[in-house]
Design an enzyme around this catalytic site. Structure first.
Site: not given
Ligand code: NAD
Length: 489
Positions: A178, A253, A287, A386
């Site tokens: 996705k 993650e 992140c 965050e």
């Molecule tokens: P997000 O959690 O809003 O979205 C991430 C993904 O999850 C997107 O593809 C989104 O469509 C999907 N998603 C959202 N709601 C969902 C649900 N209910 N069920 C299933 N999928 C769903 O995050 P974001 O704002 O797009 O990204 C930023 C976040 O990602 C930050 O918290 C950052 O720290 C984290 N991140 C972590 C790492 C790591 O390796 N730890 C790396 C990169 C980013």
């Protein structure tokens, strides 16, 4: 909009490009100028179920393909990504608003990781050991989980695709990815290249759409055996709940609120350089971004002034000479501005930035000024939330012991860094810090493809990707006991 990105980004299901069944679309804008880039398929449960069925159908054949041959095909995919690295980087730059130079660096990192995992086809090690019983042998083998559901964030889109797709596929799983709704074309072009190099239909399916629709449907689908998610902690928690109910394997993650500690004996020039890179590069959308800068009282005022001077020199924009670009969308920008405003009401002092950047060049993009804030309580909302943008808070500490306590005073535990010339301090820090990654005299930065990354506390659920450790997520270990009869030789 551009020759590289089609006007409509479809799904990749069973080796074919498909719109969503209902025909719904989402508009994607360029964060640097607010202009429409393309539409993407707004998939729902039916589209996701079709993708999972296609993956299910292809999985047995993929699993039966020897891992070495899977590796050769993945190597071909990696090499074709390398041949198209400039196009991929241009797509990443347009979708994220980051500079082409930065996007190219990210693309090359993704290709290195792809090559690393393609080579794992010749390894996929497990243990062989002794048995307590005569003529009995104990052998472990790795087997695929089945269908892998992969969900990713938009911040480093090509790296995020590679981090999950390659280890999942080398282990013999078929995949439903996705894509992040803010970076659909980056995932789409990987699907196109996979199709060109002969990845069999159904092995790599890519579904576009929103998280609560397509993402949630993928997590809930009973045929998805392992879910790997990179994204925010609140979404990770809901994914863990849904997947937990059906006992699916989950790798999370998640977010960070990463500390960077500057001791009184630090090389201040080096520390300033790394604070700027850690807090503001990729517009703070990492992140691993340093968002808590903890400074010894003895040097606090001097260090703060240096930091302010250098922050004011940062160049903002999407060009190669710029230091940071926009954040990914308007909603993200508005969230940050709101949290900064509310912190101000509770007494936070803005040292520099704190605002949306205006002016002709920036007015249609989503630009947040690089921001430093002080006078905030370690338990204040802004200290524990965050923000995923170019915002860091400064904290004052009197000695090493209190600095360790403050470093660890966080719901998160992803990465951390210390700046000191004292080896004993550096080592003590690396031992006592509650994080999955600890860095000495550099940034909260620089993880490598062959090393495991991941965090403690609310930064994850204990799994590690990439490195060989990711293989544990995407494979099941089977223990085989062989009994022989020497009498029958
Ligand atoms: P997000 O959690 O809003 O979205 C991430 C993904 O999850 C997107 O593809 C989104 O469509 C999907 N998603 C959202 N709601 C969902 C649900 N209910 N069920 C299933 N999928 C769903 O995050 P974001 O704002 O797009 O990204 C930023 C976040 O990602 C930050 O918290 C950052 O720290 C984290 N991140 C972590 C790492 C790591 O390796 N730890 C790396 C990169 C980013």
């Amino acid at each position: 909009m551009t020759d590289l990105i089609p006007d409509f980004i479809p799904n990749w299901i069973d080796g074919e490009e498909k719109p969503s069944i209902r025909g719904d679309v989402i508009e994607k804008k360029n964060p640097a100028n607010g202009k429409r880039v393309c539409n993407l398929a707004r998939s729902n449960k039916k589209d996701v179920d079709e993708a999972v069925n296609s993956a299910k159908k292809a999985q047995a054949m993929w699993a039966a393909t020897p891992a070495v041959q899977r590796g050769m095909l993945l190597h071909k995919l990696a090499m074709e990504m390398k041949a198209k690295r400039e196009s991929i980087a241009q797509i990443v730059a347009i979708e994220t608003g980051k500079s082409y130079k930065e996007a190219l660096g990210e693309t090359d990192g993704a290709i290195s990781l792809a090559i690393f995992y393609a080579s794992e086809g010749q390894r996929l090690y497990a243990k062989t050991t002794t048995s307590a019983v005569p003529n009995k042998y104990a052998v472990m083998v790795r087997q695929p989980v089945g269908v892998a559901g992969l969900i990713i964030a938009a911040n480093t889109p090509i790296a995020n695709v590679a981090w999950k797709v390659f280890p999942a596929m080398i282990c013999g799983n078929s995949v439903v990815l996705k894509a992040a709704e803010d970076t659909p074309a980056t995932a789409w072009i990987v699907g196109a290249i996979a199709s060109d190099v002969g990845i069999p239909p159904g092995v790599l399916n890519i579904v576009q759409g929103l998280g609560h629709e397509a993402g949630a449907a993928l997590v809930a689908n009973p045929h998805v055996g392992v879910i790997s998610f990179t994204g925010s902690t609140p979404v990770g928690r809901t994914i863990a709940e849904t997947a937990g109910k059906r006992l699916a394997k989950v790798s999370l993650e998640l977010g960070g609120k990463n500390p960077l500690l500057v001791c009184d004996d630090a090389d201040q020039d080096n520390a300033v350089k790394w604070v700027l890179l850690s807090a503001f590069s990729n517009a703070g959308q990492r992140c691993a971004s340093a968002s808590r800068i903890i400074v010894f009282d003895a040097i606090y005022d001097e260090f703060k002034q240096r930091l302010v001077d250098e922050t004011q020199k940062l160049k903002i924009g999407p060009a190669d000479g710029d230091d940071l670009g926009p954040v990914i969308n308007q909603k993200q920008l508005s969230n940050m501005l709101e949290i900064v405003e509310s912190a101000k009401k509770r007494g936070a002092a803005i040292v520099v930035g704190g605002n949306r950047i205006d002016g002709e060049k920036y007015k249609d993009g989503y630009y947040m000024a690089p921001t430093l804030i002080e006078n905030v309580d370690p338990d204040d909302e802004i200290s524990v939330t965050e923000l995923f943008g170019p915002i860091a808070c400064l904290y004052r500490v009197i000695d090493f012991e209190s600095s360790i306590a403050l470093v660890n005073h966080s719901p998160y535990g992803l990465t951390a860094s210390i700046h000191t010339q004292n080896f004993n301090r550096a080592w003590e820090f690396s031992q006592k810090v509650q994080s999955g990654v600890a860095v000495i005299n550099a940034g909260t930065y620089g993880s490598e493809p062959h090393m495991p990354f991941g965090g403690l506390k609310q930064s994850g659920n204990g799994t590690r990707e990439p490195g060989t450790e990711a293989i544990d997520i995407y494979s099941e270990l089977k223990c085989i006991y062989i009994n022989t009869d020497p009498e029958k030789v």
